[in-house]
Motif scaffolding. Sequence first.
Motif, PDB file in Angstrom:
ATOM      1  N   LEU A   1       0.844  -1.193   0.000  1.00  0.00           N
ATOM      2  CA  LEU A   1       0.000   0.000   0.000  1.00  0.00           C
ATOM      3  C   LEU A   1       0.881   1.246   0.000  1.00  0.00           C
ATOM      4  CD1 LEU A   1      -2.205  -1.312   2.913  1.00  0.00           C
ATOM      5  CD2 LEU A   1      -2.916  -1.259   0.514  1.00  0.00           C
ATOM      6  N   LEU A   2       0.640   2.147  -0.942  1.00  0.00           N
ATOM      7  CA  LEU A   2       1.395   3.404  -1.028  1.00  0.00           C
ATOM      8  C   LEU A   2       0.535   4.569  -0.563  1.00  0.00           C
ATOM      9  CD1 LEU A   2       3.159   3.128  -4.516  1.00  0.00           C
ATOM     10  CD2 LEU A   2       3.984   2.336  -2.294  1.00  0.00           C
TER      11      LEU A   2
ATOM     12  N   GLN B   1       0.136   6.381  -9.168  1.00  0.00           N
ATOM     13  CA  GLN B   1      -0.300   5.154  -9.831  1.00  0.00           C
ATOM     14  C   GLN B   1       0.799   4.622 -10.738  1.00  0.00           C
ATOM     15  OE1 GLN B   1      -3.906   6.631 -11.559  1.00  0.00           O
ATOM     16  NE2 GLN B   1      -5.166   6.110  -9.780  1.00  0.00           N
ATOM     17  N   ARG B   2       1.530   5.531 -11.363  1.00  0.00           N
ATOM     18  CA  ARG B   2       2.673   5.106 -12.181  1.00  0.00           C
ATOM     19  C   ARG B   2       3.730   4.453 -11.299  1.00  0.00           C
ATOM     20  NH1 ARG B   2       5.529   9.278 -14.220  1.00  0.00           N
ATOM     21  NH2 ARG B   2       6.465   8.026 -15.844  1.00  0.00           N
ATOM     22  N   LEU B   3       3.967   5.032 -10.120  1.00  0.00           N
ATOM     23  CA  LEU B   3       4.927   4.452  -9.183  1.00  0.00           C
ATOM     24  C   LEU B   3       4.448   3.075  -8.728  1.00  0.00           C
ATOM     25  CD1 LEU B   3       7.361   4.494  -7.290  1.00  0.00           C
ATOM     26  CD2 LEU B   3       6.009   5.871  -5.690  1.00  0.00           C
ATOM     27  N   ALA B   4       3.149   2.950  -8.458  1.00  0.00           N
ATOM     28  CA  ALA B   4       2.594   1.660  -8.031  1.00  0.00           C
ATOM     29  C   ALA B   4       2.803   0.598  -9.110  1.00  0.00           C
ATOM     30  CB  ALA B   4       1.112   1.811  -7.693  1.00  0.00           C
ATOM     31  N   ARG B   5       2.543   0.977 -10.369  1.00  0.00           N
ATOM     32  CA  ARG B   5       2.738   0.001 -11.468  1.00  0.00           C
ATOM     33  C   ARG B   5       4.210  -0.389 -11.591  1.00  0.00           C
ATOM     34  NH1 ARG B   5      -1.056   3.396 -14.127  1.00  0.00           N
ATOM     35  NH2 ARG B   5       0.612   4.427 -15.277  1.00  0.00           N
ATOM     36  N   LYS B   6       5.102   0.595 -11.478  1.00  0.00           N
ATOM     37  CA  LYS B   6       6.536   0.320 -11.570  1.00  0.00           C
ATOM     38  C   LYS B   6       6.976  -0.626 -10.459  1.00  0.00           C
ATOM     39  CE  LYS B   6      10.912   0.938 -12.677  1.00  0.00           C
ATOM     40  NZ  LYS B   6      11.507   0.337 -13.897  1.00  0.00           N
ATOM     41  N   LEU B   7       6.530  -0.366  -9.238  1.00  0.00           N
ATOM     42  CA  LEU B   7       6.907  -1.204  -8.107  1.00  0.00           C
ATOM     43  C   LEU B   7       6.353  -2.622  -8.280  1.00  0.00           C
ATOM     44  CD1 LEU B   7       8.330  -1.241  -5.348  1.00  0.00           C
ATOM     45  CD2 LEU B   7       6.140  -0.618  -4.305  1.00  0.00           C
ATOM     46  N   GLU B   8       5.124  -2.725  -8.760  1.00  0.00           N
ATOM     47  CA  GLU B   8       4.509  -4.044  -8.969  1.00  0.00           C
ATOM     48  C   GLU B   8       5.287  -4.847 -10.000  1.00  0.00           C
ATOM     49  OE1 GLU B   8       0.198  -5.454 -10.585  1.00  0.00           O
ATOM     50  OE2 GLU B   8       0.207  -4.081  -8.871  1.00  0.00           O
ATOM     51  N   GLU B   9       5.771  -4.176 -11.056  1.00  0.00           N
ATOM     52  CA  GLU B   9       6.588  -4.863 -12.066  1.00  0.00           C
ATOM     53  C   GLU B   9       7.896  -5.377 -11.458  1.00  0.00           C
ATOM     54  OE1 GLU B   9       7.199  -2.053 -15.135  1.00  0.00           O
ATOM     55  OE2 GLU B   9       5.096  -1.999 -15.778  1.00  0.00           O
TER      56      GLU B   9
ATOM     57  N   THR C   1       0.307  -3.886  -5.940  1.00  0.00           N
ATOM     58  CA  THR C   1       0.619  -2.600  -5.305  1.00  0.00           C
ATOM     59  C   THR C   1      -0.479  -1.604  -5.640  1.00  0.00           C
ATOM     60  OG1 THR C   1       2.999  -3.048  -5.551  1.00  0.00           O
ATOM     61  CG2 THR C   1       2.335  -0.774  -5.060  1.00  0.00           C
ATOM     62  N   VAL C   2      -1.019  -0.934  -4.612  1.00  0.00           N
ATOM     63  CA  VAL C   2      -2.103   0.024  -4.813  1.00  0.00           C
ATOM     64  C   VAL C   2      -1.825   1.284  -4.008  1.00  0.00           C
ATOM     65  CG1 VAL C   2      -3.833  -1.755  -5.235  1.00  0.00           C
ATOM     66  CG2 VAL C   2      -3.461  -0.926  -2.908  1.00  0.00           C
ATOM     67  N   VAL C   3      -2.459   2.394  -4.454  1.00  0.00           N
ATOM     68  CA  VAL C   3      -2.402   3.644  -3.701  1.00  0.00           C
ATOM     69  C   VAL C   3      -3.467   3.554  -2.616  1.00  0.00           C
ATOM     70  CG1 VAL C   3      -2.614   6.151  -3.800  1.00  0.00           C
ATOM     71  CG2 VAL C   3      -1.591   4.901  -5.718  1.00  0.00           C
ATOM     72  N   GLY C   4      -3.038   3.538  -1.349  1.00  0.00           N
ATOM     73  CA  GLY C   4      -3.929   3.190  -0.258  1.00  0.00           C
ATOM     74  C   GLY C   4      -4.731   4.316   0.334  1.00  0.00           C
ATOM     75  N   GLY C   5      -4.254   5.567   0.248  1.00  0.00           N
ATOM     76  CA  GLY C   5      -5.019   6.648   0.851  1.00  0.00           C
ATOM     77  C   GLY C   5      -4.231   7.929   0.957  1.00  0.00           C
ATOM     78  N   VAL C   6      -4.930   9.019   1.263  1.00  0.00           N
ATOM     79  CA  VAL C   6      -4.308  10.338   1.389  1.00  0.00           C
ATOM     80  C   VAL C   6      -3.404  10.354   2.618  1.00  0.00           C
ATOM     81  CG1 VAL C   6      -4.759  12.798   1.738  1.00  0.00           C
ATOM     82  CG2 VAL C   6      -6.248  11.438   0.256  1.00  0.00           C
TER      83      VAL C   6
ATOM     84  N   ALA D   1      -6.190   1.179   7.675  1.00  0.00           N
ATOM     85  CA  ALA D   1      -7.290   1.558   6.784  1.00  0.00           C
ATOM     86  C   ALA D   1      -7.637   0.415   5.830  1.00  0.00           C
ATOM     87  CB  ALA D   1      -6.927   2.814   6.005  1.00  0.00           C
ATOM     88  N   TYR D   2      -6.617  -0.273   5.345  1.00  0.00           N
ATOM     89  CA  TYR D   2      -6.845  -1.410   4.445  1.00  0.00           C
ATOM     90  C   TYR D   2      -7.598  -2.524   5.176  1.00  0.00           C
ATOM     91  CZ  TYR D   2      -5.795  -5.272   1.258  1.00  0.00           C
ATOM     92  OH  TYR D   2      -5.896  -6.347   0.408  1.00  0.00           O
ATOM     93  N   ALA D   3      -7.204  -2.778   6.442  1.00  0.00           N
ATOM     94  CA  ALA D   3      -7.867  -3.824   7.219  1.00  0.00           C
ATOM     95  C   ALA D   3      -9.332  -3.479   7.464  1.00  0.00           C
ATOM     96  CB  ALA D   3      -7.138  -4.018   8.546  1.00  0.00           C
ATOM     97  N   GLU D   4      -9.634  -2.199   7.694  1.00  0.00           N
ATOM     98  CA  GLU D   4     -11.017  -1.779   7.905  1.00  0.00           C
ATOM     99  C   GLU D   4     -11.855  -2.028   6.647  1.00  0.00           C
ATOM    100  OE1 GLU D   4     -12.768  -0.612  10.509  1.00  0.00           O
ATOM    101  OE2 GLU D   4     -11.034  -1.136  11.752  1.00  0.00           O
ATOM    102  N   LYS D   5     -11.267  -1.750   5.485  1.00  0.00           N
ATOM    103  CA  LYS D   5     -11.988  -1.983   4.225  1.00  0.00           C
ATOM    104  C   LYS D   5     -12.279  -3.471   4.039  1.00  0.00           C
ATOM    105  CE  LYS D   5     -10.208   2.003   1.649  1.00  0.00           C
ATOM    106  NZ  LYS D   5      -9.378   2.434   0.486  1.00  0.00           N
ATOM    107  N   GLN D   6     -11.317  -4.304   4.438  1.00  0.00           N
ATOM    108  CA  GLN D   6     -11.520  -5.743   4.281  1.00  0.00           C
ATOM    109  C   GLN D   6     -12.658  -6.236   5.170  1.00  0.00           C
ATOM    110  OE1 GLN D   6      -9.790  -7.462   1.825  1.00  0.00           O
ATOM    111  NE2 GLN D   6      -9.208  -5.326   1.448  1.00  0.00           N
ATOM    112  N   LYS D   7     -12.789  -5.639   6.351  1.00  0.00           N
ATOM    113  CA  LYS D   7     -13.885  -6.005   7.254  1.00  0.00           C
ATOM    114  C   LYS D   7     -15.230  -5.611   6.645  1.00  0.00           C
ATOM    115  CE  LYS D   7     -11.413  -5.587  11.660  1.00  0.00           C
ATOM    116  NZ  LYS D   7     -11.333  -4.830  12.930  1.00  0.00           N
TER     117      LYS D   7
END
Length: 608
Positions: A72-73, A371-379, A385-390, A601-607
């Motif tokens: 998460l970024l 989002q470009r950074l997320a794609r680069k990191l995922e590669e 890899t996702v942008v997780g929040g402000v 925040a990610y865990a809350e979304k999963q719930k």
Amino acid sequence: MAYIAGVDVGNNSTEVAIAQLGQRGEIRFLSSALVWTVGIKGTIQNAMGIIDALDMGLESLEIERHDLSTVLLNEATPVIGDVAMETITETVITESAMIGHNPSTPGGQGLGVGTTVTLADLEEGSTDQPWIVIIPATVDFQEAASRMNRATSAGFDIAGAIVRKDDAVLINNRLHRPIPIVDEVAHVERVPVGMIAAVEVAGPGKTIEKLSNPYDIATLFGLDPEETRKVVPIARALMGTRSGVVIKTPRGDIQERRIPAGKITLVGQERKAQVQVQEGADAIMQHLDHVCPLVEIQAEPGTNVGGMFEQVRQVMADLTDQPVGAVRVQDVLAVDTLKPQMVLGALAGEYALGNAVGLAAMVETHKLPMQRLARKLEEEIMVRTVVGGVEADMAIHGALTTPGTRPPLAILDLGGGSTDASLIDEAGVIRSVHLAGAGDMVTLLIDTELGLEDRELAENIKCFPLAKVETLFHQRHEDGSVQFFHEPLDPRLFGRVVVLAENGPIPLETREPLAKIVAVRQEAKKKVFVLNAIRALERVAPASNIRLISFVALVGGSALDFEIPQMIADALVEYGVVTGRANVRGVEGPRNAVATGLVLAYAEKQKG
């Protein structure tokens, strides 16, 4: 069960929190890590630093990168540190030549006014006028003193001397009639011959009086009001020095040129305002408050501030592959400062301190770069890899893990490039703001005002206390306490002001006294962090009233500073606000708040 990593990309550092996520959304944090950010925040160059931080966090665990299910970024807003925070001033070049480099051992004392002449040509001149003798490096002190004594005996009036070598005291001790002598003039060959000059040397422990006053200079040289205005930088440059020389050059020999500081246009959603940079930081910030909420800041082309803004936009356009026209400056922090200005005609590297305005500029947030950074990191790591929040919102989630806290709570995220504030109320609603200016701005102001031209040294001055090494066996700290040593210190530290860094004392290559360096450091921190703390909290407070906030927790790297938390706490006392450093998860201190918040925040979304 899954492993997830929250990654906070900051201007200076990148932080990671690695946690285990259970099937019901329960979280168990396993490790954390911190590395220096690679590249400008929010660009694909950050990927290298993120990978290093992930590897460091995973090193103590029995899992590999491919075992992570999600990275998460934070949604980062780039702040151009070294590029954006230039000091904007009006460039003024004077019409007089001047020497005022304050050598440690000038000779004699008093004021002498006369016409410049080389030592070789002295006895060919007239005995009806006073002379200022120029002594080159090829003449030793004994020969110089002997020839001047001979000339004095012959009726020549020697009013002062300008010397290349460090011989002022040696020459003066051998003269029949003592005169003021300034030595260590690196470019003595540039001193114009046949020009009226004034030489002044103060007594021990004192500073010169005449040549540091523009009206006394005008009196000595018969200047008109316009010429007096032009010598103000000279007088200011000589303030506080023990010796100095001013030489009047023919009109037009050295031309004056002005590069205007320029004006900026503040474009708000409902109104617009223009302000000249030379009006100062207070005027800029008042206009900024008047037009908020802000849409864009524009700068006048062909000026100092215009060049700065254009460079900011161009750098970000190149790094993000966006058109220059799509890059907007969305916030600015203006701070009054002083900037050393080289004086044209100077013969020993002297400068004048000019009023200036330091600006920290922040470009508009775009999800696209992250989002470009997320794609680069995922590669690179083959992990989702996702942008997780402000960033500011995530920081408050992380800060709430501090023992003894609960909503309503405000946080101040004190980073390197920006100051963020968030407020979470009892209903869980979050308001946040992201402002330009933080630790890097403080470093810039210290570097600028002390004339260091060494950003790393300025960073050390910002981060660590100072001391004066008074003998090889003791040093006096900036708070007045004395520390003694059983073993002698490095002789190179003797008599020097030093930074008490973690790896040992660092001597400062400056003649500024300890008290002034401390004052510059503290004022820079107050101008940036205290101002931005108030500004940020007013933006998120109910009805813009800070008194309606009960608790404020400080997070981010600058919250670890040995002075800043106390300064902010002192400023917020009048509002009745309880202020202190956060202790994220009870173990991290003020660090890791955003990275921790991303995971939570990610865990809350999963719930949900």
